[in-house]
Design a protein around this motif. Structure first.
Motif, PDB file in Angstrom:
ATOM      1  N   THR A 183      -0.653   6.224  -3.670  1.00  0.00           N
ATOM      2  CA  THR A 183      -1.017   6.141  -2.254  1.00  0.00           C
ATOM      3  C   THR A 183      -0.045   6.966  -1.416  1.00  0.00           C
ATOM      4  O   THR A 183      -0.441   7.667  -0.480  1.00  0.00           O
ATOM      5  CB  THR A 183      -1.008   4.675  -1.784  1.00  0.00           C
ATOM      6  OG1 THR A 183      -1.922   3.927  -2.576  1.00  0.00           O
ATOM      7  CG2 THR A 183      -1.416   4.578  -0.324  1.00  0.00           C
TER       8      THR A 183
ATOM      9  N   SER B 139       0.821  -1.207   0.000  1.00  0.00           N
ATOM     10  CA  SER B 139       0.000   0.000   0.000  1.00  0.00           C
ATOM     11  C   SER B 139       0.857   1.260   0.000  1.00  0.00           C
ATOM     12  O   SER B 139       0.616   2.190  -0.766  1.00  0.00           O
ATOM     13  CB  SER B 139      -0.929  -0.006   1.227  1.00  0.00           C
ATOM     14  OG  SER B 139      -1.632   1.210   1.325  1.00  0.00           O
TER      15      SER B 139
ATOM     16  N   ALA C 168     -10.100   7.596   1.776  1.00  0.00           N
ATOM     17  CA  ALA C 168      -9.229   6.608   2.414  1.00  0.00           C
ATOM     18  C   ALA C 168      -9.974   5.308   2.672  1.00  0.00           C
ATOM     19  O   ALA C 168      -9.429   4.216   2.477  1.00  0.00           O
ATOM     20  CB  ALA C 168      -8.675   7.176   3.725  1.00  0.00           C
TER      21      ALA C 168
ATOM     22  N   ALA D   8      -6.351  -0.203  -2.620  1.00  0.00           N
ATOM     23  CA  ALA D   8      -5.194   0.637  -2.908  1.00  0.00           C
ATOM     24  C   ALA D   8      -4.349  -0.015  -3.987  1.00  0.00           C
ATOM     25  O   ALA D   8      -4.071  -1.196  -3.959  1.00  0.00           O
ATOM     26  CB  ALA D   8      -4.376   0.844  -1.641  1.00  0.00           C
TER      27      ALA D   8
ATOM     28  N   PHE E 145      -3.369   5.467   7.057  1.00  0.00           N
ATOM     29  CA  PHE E 145      -3.877   6.676   6.427  1.00  0.00           C
ATOM     30  C   PHE E 145      -4.141   7.788   7.444  1.00  0.00           C
ATOM     31  O   PHE E 145      -4.065   8.968   7.114  1.00  0.00           O
ATOM     32  CB  PHE E 145      -5.174   6.367   5.663  1.00  0.00           C
ATOM     33  CG  PHE E 145      -4.974   5.503   4.454  1.00  0.00           C
ATOM     34  CD1 PHE E 145      -3.768   5.483   3.772  1.00  0.00           C
ATOM     35  CD2 PHE E 145      -5.996   4.699   3.985  1.00  0.00           C
ATOM     36  CE1 PHE E 145      -3.585   4.690   2.655  1.00  0.00           C
ATOM     37  CE2 PHE E 145      -5.829   3.905   2.867  1.00  0.00           C
ATOM     38  CZ  PHE E 145      -4.614   3.898   2.199  1.00  0.00           C
TER      39      PHE E 145
ATOM     40  N   GLN F 129      -4.424  -0.649   7.505  1.00  0.00           N
ATOM     41  CA  GLN F 129      -4.311   0.260   6.371  1.00  0.00           C
ATOM     42  C   GLN F 129      -4.968   1.602   6.663  1.00  0.00           C
ATOM     43  O   GLN F 129      -4.399   2.661   6.386  1.00  0.00           O
ATOM     44  CB  GLN F 129      -4.945  -0.379   5.136  1.00  0.00           C
ATOM     45  CG  GLN F 129      -4.576   0.303   3.832  1.00  0.00           C
ATOM     46  CD  GLN F 129      -5.092  -0.446   2.633  1.00  0.00           C
ATOM     47  OE1 GLN F 129      -5.930  -1.340   2.751  1.00  0.00           O
ATOM     48  NE2 GLN F 129      -4.611  -0.093   1.460  1.00  0.00           N
TER      49      GLN F 129
ATOM     50  N   ILE G 277     -10.320   2.998  -0.447  1.00  0.00           N
ATOM     51  CA  ILE G 277      -9.153   2.295  -0.970  1.00  0.00           C
ATOM     52  C   ILE G 277      -8.569   1.309   0.031  1.00  0.00           C
ATOM     53  O   ILE G 277      -7.473   0.799  -0.155  1.00  0.00           O
ATOM     54  CB  ILE G 277      -8.067   3.289  -1.437  1.00  0.00           C
ATOM     55  CG1 ILE G 277      -7.555   4.148  -0.287  1.00  0.00           C
ATOM     56  CG2 ILE G 277      -8.602   4.175  -2.553  1.00  0.00           C
ATOM     57  CD1 ILE G 277      -6.436   5.099  -0.681  1.00  0.00           C
TER      58      ILE G 277
END
Length: 443
Positions: A252, A246, A369, A442, A385, A381, A372
């Motif tokens: 990203t 990611s 966010a 992502a 973010f 993940q 993805i």
């Protein structure tokens, strides 16, 4: 035996709602959790900085306090990795973590009551707020994970607006109450009231399951759902590999850097606004706390509608970029006009407008966010973010005092505009909000 246990679990909890199946229950639980898990932010970002500023703390000292206390919000990736790897699955993927973290928040607040730090104990106060925020980040990541896991795509913009609106209302309520109590130097009473609020949130959450058939409490009947078994990671490598993939995706990475820049004004408001209002404009600490509460309430109301309407009429991409442009223009206007300010009218107008826009931009960015995120590693993940902007906010908050003392408040507004402009360019390069490029994971 296992089937019998599952049957028994299903027969008892019919009066309790599973969040995965009931939209109203999801909404109610998320509102309460976001309202009360942000008790530390109301104390940290508004009430305590104003209290310290009124006692004579310099911009550097206030900034250092806020920067240290905010640091745990930069480590949310660690929290997410732990949650994606470990869970008490009979209670769902996240719910056990929520109850544990909120219990620890209560314990830290009780410790604050016992220790009772004063205005001269900035280091001790920073340590206690650091610990409180560390507990709060586990709750925050767990709630975000629940949202990614069980909220349908069609509800995500609305649920994000509700999440941030309830957060803003929680900060407002906490800062107002704490501001009134701290005006009489009563930090112990403040901590007691906040502990009771957090405990109430834990009790409320304990009546909901994530999915049907799971346990309400560790000693209740129930078993792990199939979704929990399928999505919960059993080894570290898939988690770490997914996060690395990611981060290494160029767009990203650009999105993360853009998000780090987009929260610049929030860092300014954390560290600079308290000394500007109290020491330059002559406000009392409780007046600033009341003002902060009012601004957060206004942000809550706008956060419920602006992101939803912006996406509906203009699309997510145009909505995000339009808000960033407005933030830059207002920051430039504040910096260029600062020398001509008379009284506190300009400060109030710019503070309200910039804070509301910062919050609505953040909500819109978080919708992107969520889109993805890979559900299998959603907590990690999504925490990544959120961690990068929080690290940026903590760094800028901790160092903004030096800029104020060296260049003045006007130059600090101009610096905010400059960083936001960099974020705008990075977001454009990352094609933030372009659904045709990132359909669901992502890349």
């Amino acid at each position: 035996m296992k089937h019998a246990m599952a049957t028994g679990a299903q027969s008892h909890p019919t009066t309790f709602t599973a969040l995965s199946e009931h939209r109203t229950a999801r909404l109610a639980a998320i509102i309460v959790l976001y309202f009360l898990q942000d008790v530390p932010l109301g104390l940290l970002l508004i009430a305590l900085p104003a209290w310290l500023a009124e006692a004579g703390a310099t911009p550097v000292e206030v900034g250092a306090f806020a920067g240290v206390a905010l640091l745990p919000w930069s480590a949310k990736l660690f929290n997410g990795l732990v949650m994606d790897r470990y869970a008490y699955k009979p209670m769902g993927r996240r719910r056990g973590w929520i109850l544990l973290s909120q219990s620890l928040m209560v314990a830290v607040l009780i410790a604050m009551v016992i220790v009772a730090p004063g205005v001269s104990d900035i280091a001790l106060l920073s340590g206690l707020c650091f610990a409180l925020n560390l507990c709060a980040t586990f709750s925050d990541v767990a709630v975000d994970g629940v949202a990614v896991d069980i909220v349908p795509e069609s509800e995500r913009t609305a649920i994000n607006s509700v999440m941030f609106a309830s957060q803003a209302v929680g900060i407002a309520a906490c800062s107002f109450v704490a501001g009134q109590l701290l005006a009489s130097s009563c930090i112990t009473r403040t901590a007691v009231i906040m502990a009771v609020l957090v405990a109430c949130a834990s009790l409320f959450v304990s009546i909901f399951r994530e999915r049907p058939g799971e346990r309400l409490l560790p000693w209740s009947l129930g078993e792990a759902s199939r979704e929990c078994e399928d999505r919960q990671q059993t080894a570290w490598w898939p988690l770490l590999a997914g996060i690395v993939r990611s981060v290494l995706a160029p767009r990203t990475l650009l999105f993360l850097l853009a998000a780090a820049c987009a929260g610049t004004y929030l860092a300014f408001s954390d560290a600079v606004n308290p000394t500007l209002a109290v020491q330059r404009l002559g406000w009392s600490s409780d007046r600033y706390s009341n003002f902060g509460a009012t601004v957060n309430l206004a942000a809550a109301g706008c956060g419920l509608f602006i992101p939803v309407l912006g996406e509906r009429f203009f699309g997510l991409r145009r909505s995000i970029f339009g808000q960033l442009v407005l933030l830059i223009v207002l920051s430039l206007a504040a910096g260029l006009s600062f020398a001509t300010w008379q009284g506190d009218t300009a400060f109030i107008v710019f503070s309200v407008a910039l804070y509301i826009l910062s919050m609505t931009t953040t909500i819109s960015a978080i919708v992107w966010a969520m889109r993805i995120c890979n559900p299998a590693i959603a907590a990690s993940q999504f925490a990544l973010f959120m961690a990068v902007p929080n690290l940026s906010r903590s760094f800028m908050t901790g160092n903004s005092g030096w800029l104020v003392e060296g260049e003045g408040y006007g130059a600090t507004y101009l610096a905010v505009a400059g960083v936001l402009a960099v974020g705008l360019v990075l977001a454009w390069l990352a094609r933030v909000g372009d659904d045709s490029q990132l359909p669901g994971t992502a890349q």
